[in-house]
Enzyme design. Structure first.
Site, short mmCIF file in Angstrom:
data_model
loop_
_atom_site.label_atom_id
_atom_site.label_comp_id
_atom_site.label_asym_id
_atom_site.label_seq_id
_atom_site.Cartn_x
_atom_site.Cartn_y
_atom_site.Cartn_z
N HIS A 79 0.80 -1.02 0.07
CA HIS A 79 -0.03 -0.13 0.20
C HIS A 79 0.89 1.23 -0.15
O HIS A 79 0.65 2.23 -0.82
CB HIS A 79 -1.09 -0.04 1.23
CG HIS A 79 -1.88 1.23 1.36
ND1 HIS A 79 -3.03 1.10 1.01
CD2 HIS A 79 -1.68 2.48 1.77
CE1 HIS A 79 -3.81 2.31 1.35
NE2 HIS A 79 -3.04 3.25 1.58
N GLU A 80 1.91 1.28 0.89
CA GLU A 80 2.70 2.39 1.17
C GLU A 80 3.70 2.71 -0.20
O GLU A 80 3.80 3.76 -0.54
CB GLU A 80 3.46 2.68 2.40
CG GLU A 80 2.68 2.50 3.49
CD GLU A 80 1.64 3.63 3.90
OE1 GLU A 80 1.97 4.66 3.12
OE2 GLU A 80 0.65 3.44 4.18
N HIS B 63 2.15 4.68 -2.70
CA HIS B 63 2.13 6.13 -2.54
C HIS B 63 3.54 6.55 -3.10
O HIS B 63 3.76 7.82 -3.21
CB HIS B 63 2.05 6.43 -1.14
CG HIS B 63 0.57 6.46 -0.49
ND1 HIS B 63 -0.32 6.91 -1.16
CD2 HIS B 63 0.15 5.56 0.53
CE1 HIS B 63 -1.42 6.70 -0.43
NE2 HIS B 63 -1.35 6.00 0.39
N HIS C 192 -5.92 8.44 -2.23
CA HIS C 192 -6.48 7.15 -2.37
C HIS C 192 -7.62 7.20 -3.61
O HIS C 192 -8.86 6.81 -3.29
CB HIS C 192 -7.05 6.41 -0.95
CG HIS C 192 -6.05 6.40 -0.01
ND1 HIS C 192 -6.24 6.51 1.35
CD2 HIS C 192 -5.00 5.87 -0.01
CE1 HIS C 192 -5.30 6.46 1.89
NE2 HIS C 192 -4.32 5.61 1.21
#
Length: 322
Positions: A212-213, A216, A222
């Site tokens: 998930h990170e 980024h 999101h």
């Protein structure tokens, strides 16, 4: 009149009787005798305060401590600190060996165009556990496992992800967060520990937050762009591991395709004949099972990702301006 304090550390409670005019240095010296934690590594938490920003020569009363107050202490013992230094030395030795190997021309069976330098660039350049938390050497081992994970290294190579520092989030400092990406990959922080500091979260949970990170690194919010890339990363991790388990050829993180020898035992064996139709049925059945398993995993990951977004501190400005 004495001041009675209850200090908790690693599941142990210590009852201390001091004077209100005693300094923080005196309190810390007593705690060092009891826990073997040096004063510079002691972090005292009480009533929303911490001793870290305070002069150790101020009195307990000036520090906001009161009779009967409960204090939580975080800190690494001298023995643990020595162990952590040994692990860090081993990590530095490993990195030195990897750099020496990368400087030499590797032997390739077949290259897909990636150079050996990519393995140096697209990775986590530094692993930093929090020394003031329990078992920093165990935290470093978990960070090292994430860094060495073949599936993670595969997606970092493929998408050219570079992360300066991979470190951890302290549960008491960010209780609402599971992960944080600062400056699009300058630093990624992950929640490694349980809320009560009595252990570590499961590896797959932490790795899912890492994917998930890593997303980024490209997208801050999101939004749909983020969701599409994050789903792709999770799918690529699952497909990579599925391919490894199935024994099929996979694209490694170094960009090389390693192909094992092919023998008659590699082909599906069917009793009663060697017709190609029977063999293809077996192959199709295996492929169908693999496809269904991947689809089920993707559905589960989508639901988990929705929950994870609420525990991510990177959305919006934090991914690009922190």
């Amino acid at each position: 009149m004495s001041m009675n304090l209850t200090v908790s550390h690693r599941g142990q409670s210590y009852q201390l009787a001091l004077l209100p005019d005693d300094t923080l240095a005196i309190l810390q010296a007593k705690l060092e005798e009891l826990t073997s934690t040096p004063p510079p590594l002691q972090k005292l938490l009480y009533k929303g305060k911490s001793n870290k920003a305070l002069d150790d020569q101020i009195t307990l009363t000036q520090a906001g401590l009161k009779d009967g107050m409960k204090v939580q202490m975080l800190g690494t013992t001298t023995k643990e600190l020595d162990g952590m230094k040994a692990v860090e030395n081993e990590q530095q030795k490993r990195e030195r060996i990897m750099k020496e190997r990368a400087s030499k021309a590797p032997t390739k069976l077949r290259s897909t165009g990636s150079s050996a330098s990519n393995d140096i660039n697209y990775r986590f350049h530094k692993l930093v556990p929090l020394a003031h938390l329990p078992e920093p050497s165990s935290a470093l081992n978990l960070l090292q496992r994430l860094s060495d994970d073949p599936a993670i290294r595969h997606i970092m190579q493929k998408h050219k992800f570079t992360v300066g520092i991979l470190t951890e989030l302290a549960p008491h400092e960010h209780p609402e967060l599971l992960g944080l990406n600062e400056n699009a990959g300058q630093q990624i922080k992950l929640r490694l520990r349980t809320d009560r500091y009595d252990g570590f979260r499961t590896y797959k949970e932490v790795r899912r937050v890492l994917c998930h990170e890593l997303t980024h690194n490209v997208w801050g919010d999101h939004d749909n762009n983020f969701k599409e890339l994050n789903s792709l990363l999770n799918r690529e991790v699952a497909e990579y591991e599925s391919s490894v388990q199935a024994g099929t050829n996979v694209l490694g993180y170094s960009g090389e395709v390693f192909e094992g020898p092919t023998t008659q035992l590699d082909a599906p064996q069917v009793l009663g004949g060697g017709g190609s139709g029977a063999s293809s049925l077996v192959a199709d059945s295996m492929e169908d099972r693999r496809r269904r398993a991947l689809e089920a995993a993707e559905r589960r990951l989508r639901l988990e990702e929705e929950e994870m977004e609420n525990s991510c501190g990177t959305a919006g400005r934090s991914s690009v301006t922190k």
